[in-house]
Design a protein around this motif. Structure first.
Motif, PDB file in Angstrom:
ATOM      1  N   GLU A  21       2.452  29.709  -8.220  1.00  0.00           N
ATOM      2  CA  GLU A  21       2.165  30.206  -6.909  1.00  0.00           C
ATOM      3  C   GLU A  21       1.597  31.379  -6.826  1.00  0.00           C
ATOM      4  OE1 GLU A  21       5.742  30.222  -4.620  1.00  0.00           O
ATOM      5  OE2 GLU A  21       6.753  28.849  -5.905  1.00  0.00           O
ATOM      6  N   ARG A  22       1.234  31.899  -8.091  1.00  0.00           N
ATOM      7  CA  ARG A  22       0.561  33.251  -7.984  1.00  0.00           C
ATOM      8  C   ARG A  22      -0.816  33.344  -7.523  1.00  0.00           C
ATOM      9  NH1 ARG A  22       2.010  33.826 -14.448  1.00  0.00           N
ATOM     10  NH2 ARG A  22       0.118  32.689 -15.047  1.00  0.00           N
ATOM     11  N   GLY A  23      -1.787  32.442  -7.494  1.00  0.00           N
ATOM     12  CA  GLY A  23      -3.013  32.529  -7.352  1.00  0.00           C
ATOM     13  C   GLY A  23      -3.716  32.968  -8.472  1.00  0.00           C
ATOM     14  N   SER A  24      -5.232  33.329  -8.296  1.00  0.00           N
ATOM     15  CA  SER A  24      -6.079  33.891  -9.218  1.00  0.00           C
ATOM     16  C   SER A  24      -5.876  35.180  -9.404  1.00  0.00           C
ATOM     17  CB  SER A  24      -7.345  33.210  -8.901  1.00  0.00           C
ATOM     18  OG  SER A  24      -7.847  33.983  -7.873  1.00  0.00           O
ATOM     19  N   LEU A  25      -6.488  35.500 -10.602  1.00  0.00           N
ATOM     20  CA  LEU A  25      -6.586  37.015 -10.855  1.00  0.00           C
ATOM     21  C   LEU A  25      -7.553  37.895  -9.975  1.00  0.00           C
ATOM     22  CD1 LEU A  25      -6.758  37.146 -14.746  1.00  0.00           C
ATOM     23  CD2 LEU A  25      -5.202  38.044 -13.315  1.00  0.00           C
ATOM     24  N   ASP A  26      -8.504  37.060  -9.514  1.00  0.00           N
ATOM     25  CA  ASP A  26      -9.345  37.671  -8.460  1.00  0.00           C
ATOM     26  C   ASP A  26      -8.576  38.056  -7.339  1.00  0.00           C
ATOM     27  OD1 ASP A  26     -11.450  37.762  -9.891  1.00  0.00           O
ATOM     28  OD2 ASP A  26     -12.141  35.709  -9.842  1.00  0.00           O
ATOM     29  N   ALA A  27      -7.505  37.326  -6.641  1.00  0.00           N
ATOM     30  CA  ALA A  27      -6.845  37.310  -5.453  1.00  0.00           C
ATOM     31  C   ALA A  27      -5.346  37.191  -5.572  1.00  0.00           C
ATOM     32  CB  ALA A  27      -7.680  36.776  -4.428  1.00  0.00           C
ATOM     33  N   PRO A  28      -4.548  37.747  -6.588  1.00  0.00           N
ATOM     34  CA  PRO A  28      -3.316  37.494  -6.786  1.00  0.00           C
ATOM     35  C   PRO A  28      -2.450  37.319  -5.439  1.00  0.00           C
ATOM     36  CG  PRO A  28      -3.815  39.085  -8.292  1.00  0.00           C
ATOM     37  CD  PRO A  28      -4.854  39.205  -7.205  1.00  0.00           C
ATOM     38  N   VAL A  29      -1.433  36.417  -5.208  1.00  0.00           N
ATOM     39  CA  VAL A  29      -0.714  36.204  -3.943  1.00  0.00           C
ATOM     40  C   VAL A  29       0.434  37.412  -4.161  1.00  0.00           C
ATOM     41  CG1 VAL A  29       0.545  34.514  -2.905  1.00  0.00           C
ATOM     42  CG2 VAL A  29      -1.510  33.783  -4.078  1.00  0.00           C
ATOM     43  N   SER A  30       0.790  37.666  -2.950  1.00  0.00           N
ATOM     44  CA  SER A  30       1.970  38.545  -2.902  1.00  0.00           C
ATOM     45  C   SER A  30       3.383  37.752  -2.548  1.00  0.00           C
ATOM     46  CB  SER A  30       2.146  39.396  -1.501  1.00  0.00           C
ATOM     47  OG  SER A  30       0.734  40.069  -1.496  1.00  0.00           O
ATOM     48  N   LEU A  31       4.136  37.580  -3.665  1.00  0.00           N
ATOM     49  CA  LEU A  31       5.321  36.699  -3.673  1.00  0.00           C
ATOM     50  C   LEU A  31       6.588  37.498  -3.626  1.00  0.00           C
ATOM     51  CD1 LEU A  31       4.003  34.217  -6.688  1.00  0.00           C
ATOM     52  CD2 LEU A  31       4.128  33.716  -3.994  1.00  0.00           C
ATOM     53  N   PRO A  32       7.554  36.980  -2.975  1.00  0.00           N
ATOM     54  CA  PRO A  32       8.944  37.614  -2.992  1.00  0.00           C
ATOM     55  C   PRO A  32       9.562  37.226  -4.222  1.00  0.00           C
ATOM     56  CG  PRO A  32       8.958  35.457  -1.928  1.00  0.00           C
ATOM     57  CD  PRO A  32       7.647  35.678  -2.194  1.00  0.00           C
ATOM     58  N   ILE A  33      10.846  37.874  -4.828  1.00  0.00           N
ATOM     59  CA  ILE A  33      11.340  37.696  -5.922  1.00  0.00           C
ATOM     60  C   ILE A  33      12.809  37.137  -5.311  1.00  0.00           C
ATOM     61  CG2 ILE A  33      10.390  39.288  -7.499  1.00  0.00           C
ATOM     62  CD1 ILE A  33      13.130  40.888  -6.856  1.00  0.00           C
ATOM     63  N   ASP A  34      13.095  37.224  -4.204  1.00  0.00           N
ATOM     64  CA  ASP A  34      14.360  36.329  -3.791  1.00  0.00           C
ATOM     65  C   ASP A  34      14.202  36.021  -2.323  1.00  0.00           C
ATOM     66  OD1 ASP A  34      15.024  38.758  -2.043  1.00  0.00           O
ATOM     67  OD2 ASP A  34      15.844  39.599  -4.013  1.00  0.00           O
ATOM     68  N   LYS A  35      15.424  35.409  -1.605  1.00  0.00           N
ATOM     69  CA  LYS A  35      15.104  34.893  -0.159  1.00  0.00           C
ATOM     70  C   LYS A  35      15.440  35.994   0.771  1.00  0.00           C
ATOM     71  CE  LYS A  35      16.664  30.386  -1.387  1.00  0.00           C
ATOM     72  NZ  LYS A  35      18.079  29.771  -1.685  1.00  0.00           N
ATOM     73  N   SER A  36      15.730  37.362   0.401  1.00  0.00           N
ATOM     74  CA  SER A  36      15.761  38.492   1.138  1.00  0.00           C
ATOM     75  C   SER A  36      14.499  38.912   1.745  1.00  0.00           C
ATOM     76  CB  SER A  36      16.502  39.468   0.983  1.00  0.00           C
ATOM     77  OG  SER A  36      15.845  40.318  -0.276  1.00  0.00           O
TER      78      SER A  36
END
Ligand SMILES: Cc1ncc(COP(=O)(O)O)c(C=O)c1O
Length: 460
Positions: free
Chosen positions: A172-187
């Motif tokens: 889910e993290r996307g490419s190194l040129d545009a990494p995606v902002s990802l949560p670490i839990d459901k909060s």
């Protein structure tokens, strides 16, 4: 209680620690998962400690362990350093917190200002978490911008923004040129993900390009000079210099999170790299073993907290700068001289060298990485690891083996973080380093047959 299908090395650990197991059952009744702090937890249950002295910590079954955990790098002198104990005793008899300035508070601040190049003024906080939070609020107030750029795999404390993309899923993290902002839990609220721009670590050109792209919205770039949670991966000088250049170009506040790395040089990692941020976050060692944090930096930025400003950045916090922490912190920092910095950094070098040799001898893929007195073992790799993605690939490949190695080391009297982070304290000397290296040789020998049968790809 052991289950029938339990791994033999976990069963050995249970036999080693019956007193801890009994207390773990009580713990589980009152704490979710049996612990009050997720980061310090490990399975099947953590050892329950009774007391610490110098570089040793003793569990409730009476095992004296060499402590390389040092409360996640905060105990720079190990446990119960005489000068710190004396300072705390004296202060305790005079009261623990005044809601007023005290002499120790001023003197500890003066010591920090004198040593850390970026810090002209500072605020103490009660934790590193609060230190980074206040740095971010200061940057937003200074720039009128909202977004914060943080590194993939970077950790800045226990709140959502500080943990975005901490361990990003490879799918889910996307490419190194545009990494995606990802949560670490459901909060995580969506708004936090929108307000965070993720930057790959140790990628100077990509970082500059990302900063140029998002400059109009970004208040601050926050970075650890050594990526701690991803296994003590040092930044390259070029990377930190690129962040400095690009933030300066756009009037973005550059924040170094030195909560862990302040120990690496007289004036923190910034004095080692020669790259000076606008704000520096602190914690851990500056409290002498008591809860602490801080943020400091350029006078004009720190003035935003001044109550005499028209609309100051709010910073309250009941226990910030409390008298006990200030007494302990001042004693600890005074005892952490330039010579001691150099000495324990050299011990860290020797530890990494010995651990690397142990992996080679055992024929198991693995290596020790880090900087100065900070070390992390990485199973599954012996190539270059330079960012969170490399580190996560190693964790996936290594599976349960690092966890077993941690338990084997505990049984041989060496305590590290369960993610195999080892930090050296001033209470240690060469013999303690050699003891840890010997324990690693023995642990890898015990682990070898299980690696061969359960994770054959890890055989070198
Ligand atoms: C780099 C870094 N920043 C911030 C923090 C948060 O500090 P605290 O746990 O004192 O809130 C930590 C804690 O481990 C850390 O490693």
């Amino acid at each position: 209680m052991a289950t029938q299908e339990e791994h033999p090395l976990i069963a050995e650990y249970r036999r080693f620690s019956p007193g801890s197991e009994t207390l773990a059952e009580r713990s589980t009744a009152v704490f979710p998962g049996g612990d009050t702090r997720s980061s310090a937890h490990y399975g099947p249950y953590p050892l329950v400690m009774d007391h610490g002295s110098g570089c040793h910590i003793t569990d409730v079954d009476g095992h004296e362990l060499l402590d390389f955990m040092n409360n996640f790098t905060s105990l720079i002198h190990g446990h119960a350093h005489p000068a710190v104990v004396a300072a705390v005793k004296e202060q305790a008899s005079k009261g623990s917190a005044y809601a007023a300035t005290s002499l120790n508070q001023i003197e500890l601040a003066e010591l920090i200002v004198e040593r850390v190049p970026s810090i002209e003024q500072l605020r103490f906080t009660s934790s590193g978490t609060e230190g980074t939070l206040m740095a971010i609020r200061c940057a937003r107030a200074a720039t009128g911008r909202q977004k914060i750029m943080k590194m993939e795999g970077g950790y800045h404390g226990s709140y959502e923004l500080a943990e975005v993309s901490l361990v990003p899923d490879p799918n889910e993290r996307g490419s190194l040129d545009a990494p995606v902002s990802l949560p670490i839990d459901k909060s995580f609220p969506e708004s936090v993900l929108r307000d965070t721009v993720i930057c790959p670590y140790n990628e100077p050109e990509r970082a500059e390009a990302l900063i140029d792209t998002h400059a109009q919205d970004v208040a601050a770039v926050i970075v650890e000079p050594v990526l701690g949670s991803m296994g003590m991966l040092p930044a390259s000088h070029e990377f930190l210099a690129a962040l400095r250049r690009a933030t300066e170009r756009h009037g973005i506040v550059l924040i170094f999170d030195e909560v862990i790395t302040l120990r690496l040089g007289d004036g923190g990692a910034q004095s080692v790299y020669g790259v000076i941020p606008d704000l520096t976050c602190m914690g851990k060692i500056i409290g002498g073993g008591l809860p602490v944090g801080g943020v400091g930096g350029k006078r004009e930025l720190m003035q935003l907290f001044s109550p005499s400003q028209e609309n100051p950045v709010m910073h309250a916090s009941t226990f910030s700068g409390n008298a006990l922490t200030m007494a302990a912190g001042k004693a600890a920092m005074e005892a952490y001289t330039g010579d001691e910095v150099k000495r324990i950094n050299a011990l860290g070098e020797r530890l990494r060298e010995g651990c690397n040799h142990a992996f080679q001898q055992a024929g198991i893929k693995g290596q020790a990485l880090g900087m100065g007195s900070l070390t992390n073992l990485h199973i599954a790799s012996n190539g270059v690891l330079h960012d969170a993605r490399d580190s996560i690939a190693g964790m996936i490949a290594a599976g349960h083996i690092p966890r077993l190695l941690h338990l084997c080391m505990l049984r041989r009297g060496v305590a590290s973080a369960s993610r195999l982070m080892f930090c050296v304290s001033t209470a240690m000397g060469e013999s303690e380093i050699e003891q840890a290296i010997t324990a690693l040789h023995e642990s890898l020998a015990e682990l070898g047959p299980y690696v061969a049968s359960e994770r054959p790809l890890l055989v070198a």
